[in-house]
Design a protein around this motif. Structure first.
Motif, mmCIF file in Angstrom:
data_model
loop_
_atom_site.group_PDB
_atom_site.id
_atom_site.type_symbol
_atom_site.label_atom_id
_atom_site.label_comp_id
_atom_site.label_asym_id
_atom_site.label_seq_id
_atom_site.Cartn_x
_atom_site.Cartn_y
_atom_site.Cartn_z
ATOM 1 N N ALA B 2 -14.374 -5.909 -2.576
ATOM 2 C CA ALA B 2 -13.792 -5.430 -3.447
ATOM 3 C C ALA B 2 -13.769 -6.584 -4.562
ATOM 4 N N GLU B 3 -13.249 -5.980 -5.866
ATOM 5 C CA GLU B 3 -13.471 -7.147 -7.111
ATOM 6 C C GLU B 3 -11.890 -6.950 -7.493
ATOM 7 N N PHE B 4 -11.386 -7.931 -7.692
ATOM 8 C CA PHE B 4 -9.857 -7.743 -7.873
ATOM 9 C C PHE B 4 -9.746 -8.184 -9.814
ATOM 10 N N PRO B 5 -8.654 -7.780 -10.173
ATOM 11 C CA PRO B 5 -7.850 -6.607 -10.133
ATOM 12 C C PRO B 5 -8.636 -5.350 -9.932
ATOM 13 N N LEU B 6 -8.207 -4.586 -8.746
ATOM 14 C CA LEU B 6 -8.547 -3.416 -8.612
ATOM 15 C C LEU B 6 -8.529 -2.389 -9.590
ATOM 16 N N VAL B 7 -9.503 -1.542 -10.020
ATOM 17 C CA VAL B 7 -9.433 -0.670 -11.386
ATOM 18 C C VAL B 7 -8.573 0.576 -10.656
ATOM 19 N N PRO B 8 -7.879 0.991 -11.686
ATOM 20 C CA PRO B 8 -7.337 2.349 -11.236
ATOM 21 C C PRO B 8 -8.258 3.338 -10.754
ATOM 22 N N GLY B 9 -7.846 3.947 -9.800
ATOM 23 C CA GLY B 9 -8.781 4.923 -8.929
ATOM 24 C C GLY B 9 -9.393 4.342 -7.817
ATOM 25 N N SER B 10 -9.146 2.955 -7.413
ATOM 26 C CA SER B 10 -9.454 2.380 -6.444
ATOM 27 C C SER B 10 -8.655 3.067 -5.222
ATOM 28 N N THR B 11 -9.104 2.758 -3.771
ATOM 29 C CA THR B 11 -8.409 3.173 -2.908
ATOM 30 C C THR B 11 -7.664 2.061 -1.786
ATOM 31 N N ILE B 12 -6.318 2.227 -1.556
ATOM 32 C CA ILE B 12 -5.786 1.074 -0.803
ATOM 33 C C ILE B 12 -5.527 1.818 0.418
ATOM 34 N N GLY B 13 -5.844 1.000 1.681
ATOM 35 C CA GLY B 13 -5.485 1.527 3.030
ATOM 36 C C GLY B 13 -4.199 1.171 3.414
ATOM 37 N N ILE B 14 -3.565 1.997 4.115
ATOM 38 C CA ILE B 14 -2.396 1.273 4.623
ATOM 39 C C ILE B 14 -2.206 1.580 6.381
ATOM 40 N N LEU B 15 -2.054 0.748 7.058
ATOM 41 C CA LEU B 15 -1.982 0.868 8.581
ATOM 42 C C LEU B 15 -0.563 1.102 8.916
ATOM 43 N N GLY B 16 -0.193 2.358 9.366
ATOM 44 C CA GLY B 16 1.044 2.646 9.364
ATOM 45 C C GLY B 16 1.538 3.748 8.654
ATOM 46 N N GLY B 17 2.059 4.914 9.102
ATOM 47 C CA GLY B 17 2.432 6.037 8.509
ATOM 48 C C GLY B 17 3.945 6.274 8.211
ATOM 49 N N GLY B 18 4.876 5.270 8.517
ATOM 50 C CA GLY B 18 6.315 5.651 8.484
ATOM 51 C C GLY B 18 6.763 5.457 7.068
ATOM 52 N N GLN B 19 8.035 5.412 6.934
ATOM 53 C CA GLN B 19 8.744 5.293 5.541
ATOM 54 C C GLN B 19 8.041 4.383 4.774
ATOM 55 N N LEU B 20 8.059 3.175 5.146
ATOM 56 C CA LEU B 20 7.524 2.195 4.388
ATOM 57 C C LEU B 20 6.016 2.408 3.915
ATOM 58 N N GLY B 21 5.295 2.992 4.800
ATOM 59 C CA GLY B 21 3.810 3.572 4.240
ATOM 60 C C GLY B 21 4.101 4.609 3.065
ATOM 61 N N ARG B 22 4.989 5.333 3.432
ATOM 62 C CA ARG B 22 5.388 6.534 2.246
ATOM 63 C C ARG B 22 5.725 5.803 1.200
ATOM 64 N N MET B 23 6.643 5.002 1.173
ATOM 65 C CA MET B 23 7.026 4.596 -0.154
ATOM 66 C C MET B 23 6.187 3.595 -0.878
ATOM 67 N N LEU B 24 5.236 2.927 -0.097
ATOM 68 C CA LEU B 24 4.155 2.328 -0.837
ATOM 69 C C LEU B 24 3.195 3.349 -1.080
ATOM 70 N N ALA B 25 2.740 4.326 -0.510
ATOM 71 C CA ALA B 25 1.776 5.369 -1.010
ATOM 72 C C ALA B 25 2.443 5.915 -2.286
ATOM 73 N N LEU B 26 3.801 6.089 -2.477
ATOM 74 C CA LEU B 26 4.236 6.761 -3.606
ATOM 75 C C LEU B 26 4.063 5.745 -4.956
ATOM 76 N N ALA B 27 4.379 4.559 -4.758
ATOM 77 C CA ALA B 27 4.057 3.621 -5.569
ATOM 78 C C ALA B 27 2.750 3.452 -6.081
ATOM 79 N N ALA B 28 1.858 3.360 -5.074
ATOM 80 C CA ALA B 28 0.304 3.255 -5.378
ATOM 81 C C ALA B 28 -0.266 4.467 -6.309
ATOM 82 N N ALA B 29 0.432 5.529 -5.907
ATOM 83 C CA ALA B 29 -0.067 6.937 -6.569
ATOM 84 C C ALA B 29 0.321 6.778 -8.402
ATOM 85 N N ARG B 30 1.591 6.324 -8.439
ATOM 86 C CA ARG B 30 2.156 5.987 -9.641
ATOM 87 C C ARG B 30 1.319 4.975 -10.560
ATOM 88 N N LEU B 31 0.574 4.288 -9.881
ATOM 89 C CA LEU B 31 -0.327 3.021 -10.690
ATOM 90 C C LEU B 31 -1.961 3.961 -10.459
#
Lengths: 361, 361
Positions: B2-31
Motif C-alpha cells: 500500500a502507498e500512504f496516504p491511502l487514496v479515497p476508494g481504498s479498502t480498509i480491513g478490520i479484524l473483529g465485527g463488534g461495535q468498535l468495528g462497526r463505528m470504525l466502519a462508519l467513520a471509514a465510509a464517511r471518508l
C-alpha cells in the motif's frame, strides 16, 4: 404492518443507492437500524454500507416484493421515484415515507406550484405549457424574459431554457424537446436561501437554521449556514416549511429552496421531499444532522434538536475537485465527506467539505 | 504494498465485527473508504455496515489471504488478535496497524507493565506468577491486599482475584485457573482517568482531553469528559501517551487507562491498542471522533483536531438498559448510539448514550 416507533434492530428500506442514501444508511446504523438499499447499480455507494442491497430497477415488481417483506418502513433518496413503485409498495403493505402525496407534488413543477398557491405559499408567476398554443398563452401572460422548464425530471439546471423575447419561445420549447413544461417569471431575488425541516409521525415539526446557497451553472456549489437573516425572514421561512409539511401530511425531512426578494419577502423556488444538499452542513454544525433527523422521523422516533453549534461553509466537491483530498484532509477546520464513487466524471458530486468556525464571530 | 496516504476508494480491513468495528466502519465510509470485516459471526454488527464480511476465525489462513488481497491496510477492534494472525498477514504483504509490537505489549500484562517500566512510565508494583513458588515470592514482595490477574485474555474484570491476606494466595490462584498471572499492588487512587491519543504514520501525536471514568463490577459504566483536571495532570497524561506511542512506533488510536493518586501523580493501569470505550464521548463532543481519527491514522492521513465543542457524559447501555431507548430518544440533550446487536444478554454492551451540555458551565 409496522408499529411505530420502530424498535432498534428494525429494517429501513431506501430506494436509491447514491450519496444521500449512503449518508442516510450511516445515520440509520448509528441508531441501531439495519438498512436495505434498492438500486440498479451493483455495489452502489449506499449499498456498500448497508446490510443488503437489492440490485434492481425501481419498477421491478419482484424486487419491490422482497423490499416490502424485508423492511419495516421504506424511504427514498430522490424525488423521481415512480408513482407506480409507491403504489406497488403500499399494496404490499409497506409504509412509504414521505408519502405519495409529497412525491406527486414534487415530481411535477406545475403540480408543485399549484399546490403551493393553494396553501397560500408564494412562488413566481407560472403557467403550464404543453403545445404551441399554450406556450403562446403562457408567454402572453408571464412575459419575457421568462424561464421554460420541463414539468418533470429536470434537476441541477437540466431541462431548462430561457426565453429572452417572446419571439424566442418556440426555439426554447424545441430546446427542451417540446416536453410538457412550465413557464416561470424570473424571480428578482437577492439571495437563494433554503430551509431544511422535518415532520415526525406525530405532527411535530422542527426546522434547521436557514442557509444561504450559491449555485454555479445550475449546480449547488456552496452553502453557508446559519445564514445572516432577520428574525422576520426566519419566521417566514419556518412558516412556509410548516405549511408545506402539514398540508402534505409529511413524514421525514424536506428541503425547501427559497428566493429572498429585495424587500425581504420569500418565494418558494421548489421543494425536495428528501434530505437535501443544502442540509449537508448539519453533519458538522448540529448535534443531530438532517440524515439522522430523517431516520428519526420515518422510524416514528421523536425529532432531534436543530440548533447549530458551529457556523459551517459547505462546498460540494464536483468531478476533479475531489483530487484535492490530500490538501483538504490536512485543513484542521475542514471536515471531509466522500461518497465512495469510482469515476470522478465532470460535474459529478464526489463529496463535500464542511468548513467550521465558531458561531459567534 | 500500500502507498500512504491511502487514496479515497481504498479498502480498509478490520479484524473483529463488534461495535468498535462497526463505528470504525462508519467513520471509514464517511471518508470514502470501503471496509472489509473479518469475524466468525455471520452478519456481525460491523459486517452489516461494511462493503463485505469474511466470515472466518482469525487464524483461518485462507480467509487471511483473502483479507490481505482485498485490503490496503488492516486494523483491528480488539487487542487479542493472535500474534500468528498478524505474522501471517505481514507475510502476505499486508500492512497491519497498530503493529505487532503494540499487540505483543498489550496482550500480556507482564509484558505491558515491563514495557512501561522500561520507558519510565509509572505503574503499580507488580510481579509475575506462574506456579506456587513464584506466587509465594510475588506475595512476599508485593504484600496484601493485592490483585492476581491472568497475564492474558482477561477484560471487564474477568480473570481476576483479590488476595486479602497472604494465606489466601493459593485459593486466589485456583480461582483464576492457575493460569500464568501477574500480581499487582492495589493503587490507592482517587479517580480513574483515561487519555485517548493517536499517532499518525509521520509520527504526529494528538491527544483528546482526559476523561474521568466510572466502573461498576469491573465494567465501564460512565465517562465524563473533559475531566476536571489541573494543567499539570493534563501534561502528565499527554506525556505518558506520547512516550507509549513513540516507543511502540504506533500508528492509530490508543486508549490509556490511568489511576490518579491523591497527590496528583498518574499511574498507568493498562492500555488498549485500539479505539476505546472511554473515547466514545468524542463522537458528539469533538469534530473528529476517535473512530475517524483511527481511520485517518491507519490510512496515513493527517490527524484531525481533538479539541472538544461540548461537555459529554457517556453512559454505556448494558443488557436490558437498552430497553429504555424510547425515553432516551426523546431526551433533547441525549445522542443515542446503538450497535445493532440482537439479544440483550445481561451485561452485554448494546449501545451508549452521550449526554451533552455546553463546555462553559
Amino acid at each position: 404492518m409496522a408499529e411505530f416507533p420502530l424498535v432498534p434492530g428494525s429494517t429501513i428500506g431506501i430506494l436509491g443507492g447514491g450519496q444521500l442514501g449512503r449518508m442516510l444508511a450511516l445515520a440509520a446504523a448509528r441508531l441501531g437500524f439495519d438498512v436495505v438499499i434498492q438500486d440498479p447499480e451493483e455495489a452502489s455507494p449506499a449499498g456498500r454500507v448497508a446490510a443488503r442491497q437489492i440490485v434492481a430497477t425501481y419498477d421491478d415488481r419482484w424486487a419491490l416484493k422482497r423490499l416490502a417483506e424485508a423492511c419495516d418502513v421504506v424511504t427514498y433518496e430522490f424525488e423521481n421515484v415512480p408513482a407506480g413503485t409507491v403504489a406497488e409498495l403500499a399494496a404490499l403493505g409497506a409504509v412509504v415515507s414521505p408519502g405519495a402525496k409529497a412525491l406527486a407534488a414534487a415530481q411535477d413543477r406545475v403540480a408543485e406550484k399549484s399546490f403551493l398557491a393553494e396553501i397560500g405559499v408564494p412562488t413566481v408567476a407560472f403557467a403550464p405549457v404543453h403545445d404551441s398554443e399554450s406556450l403562446a398563452e403562457a408567454v402572453a401572460r408571464i412575459g419575457a424574459p421568462s424561464l421554460l422548464k420541463t414539468r418533470r425530471e429536470g434537476y441541477d439546471g437540466k431541462g431548462q431554457a430561457w426565453i429572452q423575447r417572446a419571439g424566442e419561445a418556440e426555439a426554447a420549447f424545441d430546446r427542451i424537446g417540446r416536453q410538457a413544461a412550465i413557464l416561470e417569471a424570473p424571480a428578482d431575488f437577492g439571495r437563494e436561501l433554503s430551509v431544511i425541516a422535518a415532520r415526525g409521525r406525530d405532527g411535530e415539526i422542527a426546522c434547521y437554521p436557514v442557509s444561504e446557497n450559491h449555485h454555479e451553472g445550475g449546480v449547488l456549489r456552496r452553502t453557508v449556514a446559519p445564514a445572516k437573516i432577520t428574525p422576520a425572514t426566519r419566521d417566514q421561512a419556518e412558516a412556509i416549511a410548516a405549511k408545506i409539511l402539514t398540508a402534505l401530511d409529511y413524514v421525514g425531512v424536506i428541503g425547501v429552496e427559497l428566493f429572498e426578494l429585495a424587500g425581504g419577502k420569500l418565494l418558494v423556488n421548489e421543494f425536495a421531499p428528501r434530505v437535501h444538499n443544502t442540509g449537508h452542513w448539519t453533519q458538522d454544525g448540529c448535534e443531530v444532522d438532517q440524515f439522522e433527523q430523517h431516520i428519526r422521523a420515518v422510524a416514528g422516533w421523536p425529532l432531534g434538536p436543530t440548533q447549530p453549534h458551529h457556523h459551517v461553509e459547505m462546498t460540494n466537491l464536483l468531478g476533479a475537485d475531489v483530487d484535492a483530498w490530500r490538501k483538504l484532509a490536512a485543513e484542521p477546520e475542514t471536515r471531509v465527506h466522500l461518497y465512495g464513487k469510482g469515476e470522478a466524471r465532470s460535474g459529478r458530486k464526489m463529496g463535500h467539505v464542511n468548513r467550521l468556525r465558531p458561531l459567534r464571530d
